[in-house]
Design an enzyme around this catalytic site. Structure first.
Site, PDB file in Angstrom:
ATOM      1  N   GLY A  54       0.870  -1.173   0.000  1.00 58.69           N
ATOM      2  CA  GLY A  54       0.000   0.000   0.000  1.00 58.69           C
ATOM      3  C   GLY A  54       0.897   1.209   0.000  1.00 58.69           C
ATOM      4  N   GLU A  55       0.683   2.060   0.959  1.00 56.72           N
ATOM      5  CA  GLU A  55       1.504   3.266   1.068  1.00 56.72           C
ATOM      6  C   GLU A  55       2.111   3.299   2.471  1.00 56.72           C
ATOM      7  OE1 GLU A  55       2.652   5.444  -1.104  1.00 56.72           O
ATOM      8  OE2 GLU A  55       3.658   6.229   0.670  1.00 56.72           O
ATOM      9  N   SER A  56       3.418   3.084   2.525  1.00 57.30           N
ATOM     10  CA  SER A  56       4.062   2.913   3.828  1.00 57.30           C
ATOM     11  C   SER A  56       3.957   4.152   4.719  1.00 57.30           C
ATOM     12  CB  SER A  56       5.524   2.514   3.650  1.00 57.30           C
ATOM     13  OG  SER A  56       6.216   3.491   2.914  1.00 57.30           O
ATOM     14  N   CYS A  86       6.057  -5.328   0.215  1.00 57.87           N
ATOM     15  CA  CYS A  86       6.236  -4.010  -0.411  1.00 57.87           C
ATOM     16  C   CYS A  86       6.200  -2.904   0.668  1.00 57.87           C
ATOM     17  CB  CYS A  86       5.192  -3.829  -1.505  1.00 57.87           C
ATOM     18  SG  CYS A  86       5.680  -2.629  -2.726  1.00 57.87           S
ATOM     19  N   ARG A 118      12.929   3.229  -1.551  1.00 53.40           N
ATOM     20  CA  ARG A 118      11.518   3.202  -1.960  1.00 53.40           C
ATOM     21  C   ARG A 118      11.385   3.582  -3.436  1.00 53.40           C
ATOM     22  NH1 ARG A 118       8.332   7.205   1.352  1.00 53.40           N
ATOM     23  NH2 ARG A 118       6.599   6.302   0.214  1.00 53.40           N
ATOM     24  N   ILE A 147       4.946  -3.255  -7.975  1.00 54.42           N
ATOM     25  CA  ILE A 147       4.173  -2.014  -8.118  1.00 54.42           C
ATOM     26  C   ILE A 147       4.795  -0.936  -7.233  1.00 54.42           C
ATOM     27  CG2 ILE A 147       1.890  -0.957  -7.867  1.00 54.42           C
ATOM     28  CD1 ILE A 147       0.729  -3.859  -7.971  1.00 54.42           C
ATOM     29  N   ARG A 148       5.357   0.053  -7.852  1.00 53.91           N
ATOM     30  CA  ARG A 148       6.091   1.083  -7.088  1.00 53.91           C
ATOM     31  C   ARG A 148       6.948   0.416  -6.005  1.00 53.91           C
ATOM     32  NH1 ARG A 148       3.358   4.612  -4.043  1.00 53.91           N
ATOM     33  NH2 ARG A 148       1.550   3.290  -3.798  1.00 53.91           N
ATOM     34  N   HIS A 183       4.426  -8.502  -4.920  1.00 54.71           N
ATOM     35  CA  HIS A 183       3.121  -8.775  -4.295  1.00 54.71           C
ATOM     36  C   HIS A 183       2.641 -10.211  -4.512  1.00 54.71           C
ATOM     37  CE1 HIS A 183       1.837  -4.643  -3.193  1.00 54.71           C
ATOM     38  NE2 HIS A 183       2.774  -4.337  -4.056  1.00 54.71           N
ATOM     39  N   GLU A 185       0.224 -11.702  -3.195  1.00 56.32           N
ATOM     40  CA  GLU A 185      -1.250 -11.795  -3.125  1.00 56.32           C
ATOM     41  C   GLU A 185      -1.902 -11.448  -4.461  1.00 56.32           C
ATOM     42  OE1 GLU A 185       0.577  -9.458  -2.099  1.00 56.32           O
ATOM     43  OE2 GLU A 185      -0.368  -7.516  -2.432  1.00 56.32           O
TER      44      GLU A 185
HETATM   45  N1  GLN Z   1       5.928   2.788  -2.980  1.00 54.45           N
HETATM   46  C1  GLN Z   1       5.108   2.415  -1.881  1.00 54.45           C
HETATM   47  C2  GLN Z   1       5.658   2.965  -0.572  1.00 54.45           C
HETATM   48  O1  GLN Z   1       6.691   3.547  -0.580  1.00 54.45           O
HETATM   49  C3  GLN Z   1       4.988   0.911  -1.769  1.00 54.45           C
HETATM   50  C4  GLN Z   1       4.243   0.365  -2.937  1.00 54.45           C
HETATM   51  C5  GLN Z   1       3.506  -0.909  -2.673  1.00 54.45           C
HETATM   52  O2  GLN Z   1       3.323  -1.349  -1.539  1.00 54.45           O
HETATM   53  N2  GLN Z   1       3.027  -1.502  -3.744  1.00 54.45           N
HETATM   54  O3  GLN Z   1       5.050   2.838   0.437  1.00 54.45           O
END
Ligand code: GLN
Length: 205
Positions: A54-56, A86, A118, A147-148, A183, A185
């Site tokens: 997600g977004e850390s 992630c 990141r 993903i990112r 990921h 999942e």
């Molecule tokens: N780029 C996101 C972060 O820095 C992580 C991306 C992800 O969990 N798919 O939190």
């Protein structure tokens, strides 16, 4: 008594992890329960935890504010198995810098002695899938969804490198703590979730 695996449901792809963990438990035929957890009380009852992607920065801030960060750290330091995916791996790390903006001041669990970059492979539109392997834990071929995604730029002593992609470290393990940049999942292959459920099961025996 059945074991409790929790999916940290503060932000991120919680449902996908819930489904993959349920499939893994069914395939293994183990007496394990999986549920979404958020509060310190829910977290205190766990035998294993998945921190989803997600977004850390959001996961960190909100878990700090609701008082979960402290108990998460205590439980993991006391040996509870954890799979950080992630953003979840970022949460577990000691140091995380962003590839473009450098140092970010974000709450981390500071458990895994790894240094993270990141968004190491670029932003959302640079997301990709690639085969990765995690031979050390008996998973020779796995569809990695990035993903990112972060990558691990440095590991401390005792941290095992599970997987590399393009010379960059993308999965690590130290004891009961596992982190992946990709990921699991988001693929149909439940190997890593099965490995994790087995780890929770065996560490409780
Ligand atoms: N780029 C996101 C972060 O820095 C992580 C991306 C992800 O969990 N798919 O939190």
């Amino acid at each position: 008594m059945s074991l409790n695996v929790g999916i940290l449901s503060i932000q991120g792809d919680v449902q996908e992890n819930l489904l993959s963990t349920k499939s893994a438990i069914d395939e293994l035929g183990l007496d394990v329960k999986v549920s979404e957890v958020k509060t310190p009380n829910e977290i205190s009852q766990l035998d294993g935890l998945i921190i989803p992607g997600g977004e850390s920065t959001t996961i960190g801030q909100l878990s700090l504010v609701n008082g979960s960060l402290k108990i998460l750290k205590e439980k993991i330091e006391n040996g509870m198995p954890v799979l950080g995916i992630c953003a979840g791996m970022i949460m577990l790390s000691k140091t995380a810098d962003d590839r473009v903006i450098g140092k970010t001041d974000q709450p981390l669990l500071d458990i895994l002695d790894i240094k993270l970059e990141r968004n190491s492979f670029g932003r959302q539109k640079e997301s990709f899938e690639a085969d990765v392997s995690m031979d050390l834990i008996g998973i020779p071929k796995f569809n990695g969804v990035f993903i990112r995604a972060p990558s691990v730029s440095d590991v401390g002593s005792g941290v095992e490198i599970l997987s590399k992609f393009n010379e960059r470290i993308v999965a690590v393990k130290k004891g009961n703590v596992i982190g992946t940049a990709f990921h699991p999942e988001l693929t149909v292959d439940t190997s890593l979730h099965k490995y994790f459920v087995n780890l929770v099961n065996s560490s409780k025996k």
